[in-house]
Design a protein around this motif. Sequence first.
Motif, short mmCIF file in Angstrom:
data_model
loop_
_atom_site.label_atom_id
_atom_site.label_comp_id
_atom_site.label_asym_id
_atom_site.label_seq_id
_atom_site.Cartn_x
_atom_site.Cartn_y
_atom_site.Cartn_z
N SER A 60 -7.92 -10.17 -22.60
CA SER A 60 -6.50 -9.84 -22.67
C SER A 60 -6.29 -8.37 -23.01
O SER A 60 -5.46 -7.69 -22.41
N VAL A 61 -7.04 -7.88 -24.01
CA VAL A 61 -6.87 -6.49 -24.47
C VAL A 61 -8.24 -5.85 -24.66
O VAL A 61 -9.11 -6.42 -25.34
N ASP A 119 -5.87 -7.55 -35.91
CA ASP A 119 -4.53 -8.15 -35.81
C ASP A 119 -4.41 -9.03 -34.57
O ASP A 119 -3.81 -10.11 -34.61
N LEU A 120 -4.99 -8.59 -33.46
CA LEU A 120 -4.96 -9.39 -32.24
C LEU A 120 -5.84 -10.63 -32.37
O LEU A 120 -5.46 -11.73 -31.95
N ALA A 121 -7.02 -10.47 -32.94
CA ALA A 121 -7.96 -11.59 -33.04
C ALA A 121 -7.38 -12.72 -33.89
O ALA A 121 -7.55 -13.90 -33.56
N ARG A 122 -6.68 -12.38 -34.97
CA ARG A 122 -6.12 -13.44 -35.80
C ARG A 122 -4.94 -14.14 -35.13
O ARG A 122 -4.49 -15.18 -35.59
N ARG A 123 -4.44 -13.56 -34.04
CA ARG A 123 -3.38 -14.19 -33.25
C ARG A 123 -3.95 -14.94 -32.04
O ARG A 123 -3.20 -15.32 -31.14
N ASP A 124 -5.26 -15.10 -32.02
CA ASP A 124 -5.94 -15.82 -30.93
C ASP A 124 -5.76 -15.13 -29.58
O ASP A 124 -5.68 -15.79 -28.54
N VAL A 125 -5.66 -13.81 -29.60
CA VAL A 125 -5.59 -13.03 -28.37
C VAL A 125 -7.00 -12.54 -28.04
O VAL A 125 -7.68 -11.97 -28.90
N LEU A 172 8.90 -5.28 -24.24
CA LEU A 172 8.68 -5.21 -25.68
C LEU A 172 7.73 -4.08 -26.03
O LEU A 172 7.86 -3.46 -27.09
N LEU A 173 6.78 -3.78 -25.15
CA LEU A 173 5.84 -2.69 -25.43
C LEU A 173 6.52 -1.33 -25.45
O LEU A 173 6.00 -0.39 -26.05
N ASP A 174 7.67 -1.22 -24.80
CA ASP A 174 8.41 0.05 -24.85
C ASP A 174 8.89 0.35 -26.26
O ASP A 174 9.08 1.51 -26.62
N THR A 175 9.11 -0.70 -27.07
CA THR A 175 9.58 -0.46 -28.43
C THR A 175 8.49 0.13 -29.32
O THR A 175 8.79 0.70 -30.37
N TYR A 176 7.24 -0.01 -28.91
CA TYR A 176 6.15 0.65 -29.65
C TYR A 176 6.34 2.16 -29.61
O TYR A 176 6.33 2.84 -30.65
N GLU A 177 6.51 2.69 -28.43
CA GLU A 177 6.78 4.13 -28.31
C GLU A 177 8.11 4.49 -28.94
O GLU A 177 8.22 5.52 -29.64
N GLU A 178 9.12 3.67 -28.73
CA GLU A 178 10.46 3.94 -29.27
C GLU A 178 10.41 4.09 -30.79
O GLU A 178 11.12 4.94 -31.36
N GLU A 179 9.58 3.29 -31.45
CA GLU A 179 9.52 3.32 -32.91
C GLU A 179 8.50 4.32 -33.45
O GLU A 179 8.76 5.01 -34.44
N LEU A 236 1.94 -6.52 -28.71
CA LEU A 236 0.96 -6.71 -27.65
C LEU A 236 0.54 -8.18 -27.56
O LEU A 236 0.34 -8.71 -26.45
N ALA A 237 0.44 -8.85 -28.70
CA ALA A 237 0.09 -10.27 -28.71
C ALA A 237 1.15 -11.11 -28.02
O ALA A 237 0.83 -12.02 -27.24
N ARG A 238 2.41 -10.83 -28.29
CA ARG A 238 3.49 -11.60 -27.65
C ARG A 238 3.49 -11.40 -26.14
O ARG A 238 3.69 -12.35 -25.38
N VAL A 239 3.27 -10.17 -25.71
CA VAL A 239 3.25 -9.89 -24.27
C VAL A 239 2.02 -10.53 -23.64
O VAL A 239 2.10 -11.15 -22.57
N ALA A 240 0.87 -10.41 -24.28
CA ALA A 240 -0.37 -10.95 -23.72
C ALA A 240 -0.34 -12.46 -23.58
O ALA A 240 -0.97 -13.02 -22.69
N THR A 241 0.42 -13.13 -24.46
CA THR A 241 0.49 -14.59 -24.42
C THR A 241 1.73 -15.10 -23.70
O THR A 241 1.99 -16.30 -23.70
N GLY A 242 2.49 -14.19 -23.10
CA GLY A 242 3.63 -14.59 -22.29
C GLY A 242 4.88 -14.96 -23.05
O GLY A 242 5.85 -15.46 -22.46
N ARG A 243 4.92 -14.70 -24.36
CA ARG A 243 6.12 -15.03 -25.14
C ARG A 243 7.18 -13.95 -25.07
O ARG A 243 8.33 -14.19 -25.44
N SER A 244 6.81 -12.77 -24.61
CA SER A 244 7.77 -11.68 -24.41
C SER A 244 7.42 -10.95 -23.14
O SER A 244 6.25 -10.96 -22.70
N GLY A 245 8.42 -10.31 -22.55
CA GLY A 245 8.17 -9.50 -21.38
C GLY A 245 7.58 -8.16 -21.73
O GLY A 245 7.55 -7.74 -22.90
#
Length: 524
Positions: A3-4, A19-25, A325-332, A313-322
Amino acid sequence: MTSVLIVGAGPTGLILALDLARRDVGVRIIDRSAGFPRTSRAKGPNPRSMEVLADLGVIDEVLAAGSAPLPMRKYRNRTPVTDTDPYEGSAPTPDAPYDRSWLIAQWRLEEILRDRLARYGVRVELDAELVAIADHGNSVTAELADGTSIGAGHLVGCDGARSSVRKLLGLPFEGKTSEDQLMVCGDVELTGPDRDHWHQWFDEDGAVLLCPIPGTGSGWWFQSVPEYAADGAPLPASLDGFRRLLTRYTGLPGTCLTDATLLSTYRGNERMVDRYRVGRVLLAGDAAHVHSIAGGLGMNTGIQDAFNLGWKLARVATGRSGAALLDTYEEERLPVAAWTLDLASDRLRATLDAIKEPGGGLDAAVSRETSGLDRGYRWSSLSPGGPGTPAGTSALRPGDRAPDAPCRDAATGEPTRLFEAFAGPHFTLLGFGAESARALRHAETDHGEAVRTYLIPSPPHPADQVPPHPRTLLDEAGHAHAAYGATGGHVPALVLVRPDNHVALLATATDSEAVRTYFDALAR
């Protein structure tokens, strides 16, 4: 295909992988080095990074392997002038359990993170040099120097200031290099000075700084002005050079210094990218921004980049968000990087001014801002309402760091903290007052394991008046209510906290629809 794929196994890459591994990504992490470094580099996490490490479950190991910051002993003309503790008078508070940075060798911090990551079955793959990236629109292929390929859903460059990922993307690294801000650095073996102080010899024509490396018997961080050749060119760092500099500025015999590793020449750099994401490839840490070492913000900014990116990244990788959402990483995080460059420059100026006078030293670089505790994202599209959100008497707003507070578990009677409730890969919904119980139940029904709910009744708490809820926290001292502004008549009785421990939403006690609307927007 994983996935990543993470390129770079320093603290930034390891935090993100963990952080990704503990989310099962599914995650792989590679590094070009042939072996793990045993050098110290960054001096340790600041208070906000300590909170991140606590959330990831490694804070006890970090505390045990390091030490609290040492008092700084300043010298002039080889004579002690003053001892200064930049944290004197500081102490943990109910909303912030860590009030100071922690000294730990970077190699030891990385070792702790690798050990934790291995519990999830993920190990760093060494001797893996990235030479090409192909973004196919729905996946990424990484080509390695040995001819192998790795397919991934997303690739994240955490590979430092000389980032191969950034260069392969063709992203400019705009800024400046200050050739007049030179320093030679290294890890040295040294006997002589006491190990209870961070020794700082500042004279009109130069300086030597020696800080003991925790967990070693005779290891020190060595920093100094360089030596110069007859033509004015700076000489490279060397063992013999370190010995000469030591004697010149401290009066200690050069033979005290028996070994030196990680020999390097530091030049003041202030640079950053203008984008954190290009398609399915992202940047984090020094790959995206570098700045003055004043204030110790480099590694810490990278750790906090990773913690911001992980849950998204976990939400996007698992299909729970489009993918949006990754654009907010740069935005923040891009504005935070720009702010950090300015802050580091300001702290450097303050330090250079301070050392002009006897008794001045690196304590001038320490400030409330360098703790990282006041950084938030009020401007973010993930902070609905932002500064204008009604919040009664509270200064808290969506995007702010969510405060800690001591509580008691109503079911067990054991002491606990809000940070223990937040820890893990979930959102947290706090309900202040009995009237919020229904909204908490609706959130559990609507969002399942994605949200963990806690009821916090208004104090006092007579046993027969505590409303039933599977997770009830008693705020006996009122610290949680005070931190979240849940006092008085018009208050935000529902507080949704993001997985990176920033406030997502403030709403009234019965406003279940506000929580539902937030998650609907997050899923797009």
